[in-house]
Design a protein around this motif. Structure first.
Motif: not given
Length: 160
Positions: A18-30
């Motif tokens: 829950p604490r992960r920011i959208l930018a990190d998820v877009l870059r790292d996961d997507c």
């Protein structure tokens, strides 16, 4: 938390803290690395994306806040055939980029504004406000303003 992001028309089912920011998820996961992290305080605008059509700073938004929402990144600006958008073409024609670090953020902010109100071509104060919303260390802002104006004029001409 299990969430699903619709990014650039593609669903990404994810399991994120829950604490992960959208930018990190877009870059790292997507694996969409066009969204850059600059200041990580919401000031520079390099991380700007569209969420349900609204411009947001992806460094200030948790990914879980976007569950079920439509996210658009700079990778989603080109047409289905890979043809750059009119705004991307205008940035190239006006030489509105140098190092390119801030470019995605400017493109996303301007795209959001142009999609919300395609009649902004004649409103130079509004275009200046768009440009003022993000930081650039290379171009001096004038080419960026010209590119947004050019794209707005072309968009307006295409609809009349």
């Amino acid at each position: 938390m299990k969430i699903t992001l619709n990014v650039n028309g593609e669903d990404f089912p994810l399991d994120v803290e829950p604490r992960r920011i959208l930018a990190d998820v877009l870059r790292d996961d997507c694996r969409l690395t066009g969204t850059h992290l600059g200041c990580e305080h919401g000031v520079c605008g390099a991380c700007s994306v569209l969420v349900d059509g609204e411009t947001v700073r992806a460094c200030l938004m948790f990914a879980v806040q976007c569950d079920g929402k439509v996210v658009r990144t700079v990778e989603g600006l080109a047409g289905p055939d890979g043809e750059p958008s009119a705004l991307q073409k205008a940035f190239s024609a006006e030489r509105a980029l140098q190092c390119g670090f801030c470019t995605a953020g400017f493109l996303m902010v301007a795209t959001g504004e142009l999609e919300a109100d395609p009649t902004i071509a004649g409103d130079q104060e509004r275009i200046k406000d768009i440009v003022r919303s993000n930081l650039c260390r290379c171009t001096g802002y004038e080419p960026i303003r010209r590119a947004i104006t050019r794209a707005a004029q072309e968009q307006q001409e295409a609809t009349t």
